[in-house]
Motif scaffolding. Structure first.
Motif, PDB file in Angstrom:
ATOM      1  N   PHE A 146      13.751  -1.087  -7.364  1.00  0.00           N
ATOM      2  CA  PHE A 146      13.478   0.281  -6.921  1.00  0.00           C
ATOM      3  C   PHE A 146      12.176   0.279  -6.124  1.00  0.00           C
ATOM      4  O   PHE A 146      11.164  -0.232  -6.602  1.00  0.00           O
ATOM      5  CB  PHE A 146      13.342   1.222  -8.110  1.00  0.00           C
ATOM      6  CG  PHE A 146      14.603   1.396  -8.895  1.00  0.00           C
ATOM      7  CD1 PHE A 146      15.500   2.406  -8.569  1.00  0.00           C
ATOM      8  CD2 PHE A 146      14.897   0.562  -9.956  1.00  0.00           C
ATOM      9  CE1 PHE A 146      16.663   2.572  -9.286  1.00  0.00           C
ATOM     10  CE2 PHE A 146      16.067   0.719 -10.682  1.00  0.00           C
ATOM     11  CZ  PHE A 146      16.951   1.721 -10.342  1.00  0.00           C
ATOM     12  N   ALA A 147      12.213   0.856  -4.928  1.00  0.00           N
ATOM     13  CA  ALA A 147      11.025   0.949  -4.086  1.00  0.00           C
ATOM     14  C   ALA A 147      10.771   2.418  -3.783  1.00  0.00           C
ATOM     15  O   ALA A 147      11.561   3.061  -3.104  1.00  0.00           O
ATOM     16  CB  ALA A 147      11.216   0.168  -2.793  1.00  0.00           C
ATOM     17  N   GLY A 148       9.683   2.932  -4.312  1.00  0.00           N
ATOM     18  CA  GLY A 148       9.307   4.316  -4.062  1.00  0.00           C
ATOM     19  C   GLY A 148       8.387   4.390  -2.857  1.00  0.00           C
ATOM     20  O   GLY A 148       7.359   3.717  -2.802  1.00  0.00           O
ATOM     21  N   ILE A 149       8.769   5.193  -1.885  1.00  0.00           N
ATOM     22  CA  ILE A 149       7.971   5.341  -0.674  1.00  0.00           C
ATOM     23  C   ILE A 149       6.838   6.333  -0.954  1.00  0.00           C
ATOM     24  O   ILE A 149       7.081   7.466  -1.354  1.00  0.00           O
ATOM     25  CB  ILE A 149       8.832   5.815   0.508  1.00  0.00           C
ATOM     26  CG1 ILE A 149       9.933   4.785   0.785  1.00  0.00           C
ATOM     27  CG2 ILE A 149       7.970   6.047   1.746  1.00  0.00           C
ATOM     28  CD1 ILE A 149      10.950   5.233   1.806  1.00  0.00           C
ATOM     29  N   ALA A 150       5.616   5.873  -0.749  1.00  0.00           N
ATOM     30  CA  ALA A 150       4.423   6.680  -1.000  1.00  0.00           C
ATOM     31  C   ALA A 150       3.532   6.618   0.233  1.00  0.00           C
ATOM     32  O   ALA A 150       2.512   5.934   0.247  1.00  0.00           O
ATOM     33  CB  ALA A 150       3.687   6.169  -2.226  1.00  0.00           C
ATOM     34  N   ALA A 151       3.958   7.307   1.297  1.00  0.00           N
ATOM     35  CA  ALA A 151       3.215   7.314   2.557  1.00  0.00           C
ATOM     36  C   ALA A 151       2.910   8.760   2.938  1.00  0.00           C
ATOM     37  O   ALA A 151       3.581   9.339   3.782  1.00  0.00           O
ATOM     38  CB  ALA A 151       4.024   6.620   3.647  1.00  0.00           C
TER      39      ALA A 151
ATOM     40  N   GLU B 238       0.806  -1.224   0.000  1.00  0.00           N
ATOM     41  CA  GLU B 238       0.000   0.000   0.000  1.00  0.00           C
ATOM     42  C   GLU B 238       0.836   1.269   0.000  1.00  0.00           C
ATOM     43  O   GLU B 238       0.408   2.294  -0.520  1.00  0.00           O
ATOM     44  CB  GLU B 238      -0.923   0.005   1.219  1.00  0.00           C
ATOM     45  CG  GLU B 238      -1.994  -1.050   1.172  1.00  0.00           C
ATOM     46  CD  GLU B 238      -2.879  -1.018   2.396  1.00  0.00           C
ATOM     47  OE1 GLU B 238      -2.943   0.031   3.073  1.00  0.00           O
ATOM     48  OE2 GLU B 238      -3.510  -2.040   2.680  1.00  0.00           O
ATOM     49  N   THR B 239       2.041   1.219   0.575  1.00  0.00           N
ATOM     50  CA  THR B 239       2.825   2.443   0.744  1.00  0.00           C
ATOM     51  C   THR B 239       4.121   2.445  -0.068  1.00  0.00           C
ATOM     52  O   THR B 239       4.921   3.362   0.071  1.00  0.00           O
ATOM     53  CB  THR B 239       3.173   2.658   2.228  1.00  0.00           C
ATOM     54  OG1 THR B 239       3.945   1.546   2.688  1.00  0.00           O
ATOM     55  CG2 THR B 239       1.925   2.808   3.072  1.00  0.00           C
ATOM     56  N   LEU B 240       4.306   1.423  -0.900  1.00  0.00           N
ATOM     57  CA  LEU B 240       5.514   1.342  -1.730  1.00  0.00           C
ATOM     58  C   LEU B 240       5.140   1.014  -3.157  1.00  0.00           C
ATOM     59  O   LEU B 240       4.257   0.195  -3.407  1.00  0.00           O
ATOM     60  CB  LEU B 240       6.459   0.239  -1.209  1.00  0.00           C
ATOM     61  CG  LEU B 240       6.999   0.396   0.212  1.00  0.00           C
ATOM     62  CD1 LEU B 240       7.730  -0.871   0.626  1.00  0.00           C
ATOM     63  CD2 LEU B 240       7.914   1.594   0.311  1.00  0.00           C
ATOM     64  N   THR B 241       5.808   1.668  -4.098  1.00  0.00           N
ATOM     65  CA  THR B 241       5.685   1.296  -5.499  1.00  0.00           C
ATOM     66  C   THR B 241       6.997   0.634  -5.884  1.00  0.00           C
ATOM     67  O   THR B 241       8.075   1.190  -5.619  1.00  0.00           O
ATOM     68  CB  THR B 241       5.413   2.516  -6.393  1.00  0.00           C
ATOM     69  OG1 THR B 241       6.465   3.469  -6.218  1.00  0.00           O
ATOM     70  CG2 THR B 241       4.098   3.179  -6.038  1.00  0.00           C
ATOM     71  N   VAL B 242       6.910  -0.535  -6.469  1.00  0.00           N
ATOM     72  CA  VAL B 242       8.102  -1.334  -6.721  1.00  0.00           C
ATOM     73  C   VAL B 242       8.230  -1.621  -8.205  1.00  0.00           C
ATOM     74  O   VAL B 242       7.255  -1.954  -8.874  1.00  0.00           O
ATOM     75  CB  VAL B 242       8.028  -2.659  -5.922  1.00  0.00           C
ATOM     76  CG1 VAL B 242       9.244  -3.520  -6.181  1.00  0.00           C
ATOM     77  CG2 VAL B 242       7.884  -2.377  -4.443  1.00  0.00           C
TER      78      VAL B 242
ATOM     79  N   PRO C  44       7.937  14.451  -4.769  1.00  0.00           N
ATOM     80  CA  PRO C  44       9.095  15.216  -5.261  1.00  0.00           C
ATOM     81  C   PRO C  44       9.670  16.205  -4.241  1.00  0.00           C
ATOM     82  O   PRO C  44      10.810  16.651  -4.382  1.00  0.00           O
ATOM     83  CB  PRO C  44       8.557  15.951  -6.487  1.00  0.00           C
ATOM     84  CG  PRO C  44       7.084  15.979  -6.315  1.00  0.00           C
ATOM     85  CD  PRO C  44       6.723  14.766  -5.489  1.00  0.00           C
ATOM     86  N   ASP C  45       8.918  16.520  -3.190  1.00  0.00           N
ATOM     87  CA  ASP C  45       9.402  17.446  -2.178  1.00  0.00           C
ATOM     88  C   ASP C  45      10.245  16.753  -1.103  1.00  0.00           C
ATOM     89  O   ASP C  45      10.825  17.419  -0.250  1.00  0.00           O
ATOM     90  CB  ASP C  45       8.253  18.192  -1.516  1.00  0.00           C
ATOM     91  CG  ASP C  45       7.559  19.131  -2.488  1.00  0.00           C
ATOM     92  OD1 ASP C  45       8.220  19.629  -3.412  1.00  0.00           O
ATOM     93  OD2 ASP C  45       6.336  19.355  -2.321  1.00  0.00           O
ATOM     94  N   TYR C  46      10.313  15.423  -1.137  1.00  0.00           N
ATOM     95  CA  TYR C  46      11.065  14.684  -0.121  1.00  0.00           C
ATOM     96  C   TYR C  46      12.020  13.720  -0.780  1.00  0.00           C
ATOM     97  O   TYR C  46      11.744  13.073  -1.728  1.00  0.00           O
ATOM     98  CB  TYR C  46      10.131  13.926   0.817  1.00  0.00           C
ATOM     99  CG  TYR C  46       9.327  14.848   1.686  1.00  0.00           C
ATOM    100  CD1 TYR C  46       9.837  15.334   2.874  1.00  0.00           C
ATOM    101  CD2 TYR C  46       8.066  15.278   1.289  1.00  0.00           C
ATOM    102  CE1 TYR C  46       9.110  16.210   3.663  1.00  0.00           C
ATOM    103  CE2 TYR C  46       7.325  16.153   2.079  1.00  0.00           C
ATOM    104  CZ  TYR C  46       7.853  16.602   3.254  1.00  0.00           C
ATOM    105  OH  TYR C  46       7.127  17.466   4.022  1.00  0.00           O
TER     106      TYR C  46
ATOM    107  N   THR D 129      13.493   5.292  -2.906  1.00  0.00           N
ATOM    108  CA  THR D 129      13.263   6.661  -3.372  1.00  0.00           C
ATOM    109  C   THR D 129      11.961   7.147  -2.743  1.00  0.00           C
ATOM    110  O   THR D 129      11.265   6.398  -2.065  1.00  0.00           O
ATOM    111  CB  THR D 129      13.155   6.724  -4.902  1.00  0.00           C
ATOM    112  OG1 THR D 129      12.030   5.949  -5.324  1.00  0.00           O
ATOM    113  CG2 THR D 129      14.430   6.220  -5.569  1.00  0.00           C
ATOM    114  N   SER D 130      11.645   8.387  -2.991  1.00  0.00           N
ATOM    115  CA  SER D 130      10.378   8.947  -2.555  1.00  0.00           C
ATOM    116  C   SER D 130       9.519   9.238  -3.771  1.00  0.00           C
ATOM    117  O   SER D 130      10.016   9.752  -4.776  1.00  0.00           O
ATOM    118  CB  SER D 130      10.607  10.231  -1.760  1.00  0.00           C
ATOM    119  OG  SER D 130       9.359  10.826  -1.438  1.00  0.00           O
TER     120      SER D 130
END
Length: 60
Positions: free
Chosen positions: A16-21, A4-8, A58-60, A54-55
Motif C-alpha cells: 500500500f502506497a499512500g500519496i502524501a503530497a 518523502e511523498t509516499l507512505t508505504v 481524506p478529502d482526495y 491511496t491518498s
C-alpha cells in the motif's frame, strides 16, 4: 526505502502506497521521483504481487 511523498506499508503480498503530497497531491518532481523509486523497488521484490495507491488526505 525513504520516500518523502509516499507512505508505504506491506501486508502479505500487497503493498500500500499512500500519496502524501500536499496540498492537493499534485504530480510534481518530488512525487515523480518517489513513484519511480517505489516502482523500481517493487518490480525487484518478488514478494509483492499487488500495488495499491491511496491518498493520505481524506478529502482526495
Amino acid at each position: 526505502m525513504i520516500l518523502e511523498t509516499l507512505t508505504v506499508r506491506q501486508e502479505n503480498a500487497v503493498l500500500f502506497a499512500g500519496i502524501a503530497a500536499p496540498p492537493m497531491n499534485l504530480l510534481g518532481p518530488d512525487l515523480v521521483r518517489d513513484l519511480v523509486s517505489l516502482i523500481q523497488e517493487t518490480e525487484a521484490d518478488d514478494t509483492v504481487q499487488v500495488l495499491v495507491f491511496t491518498s493520505t488526505d481524506p478529502d482526495y
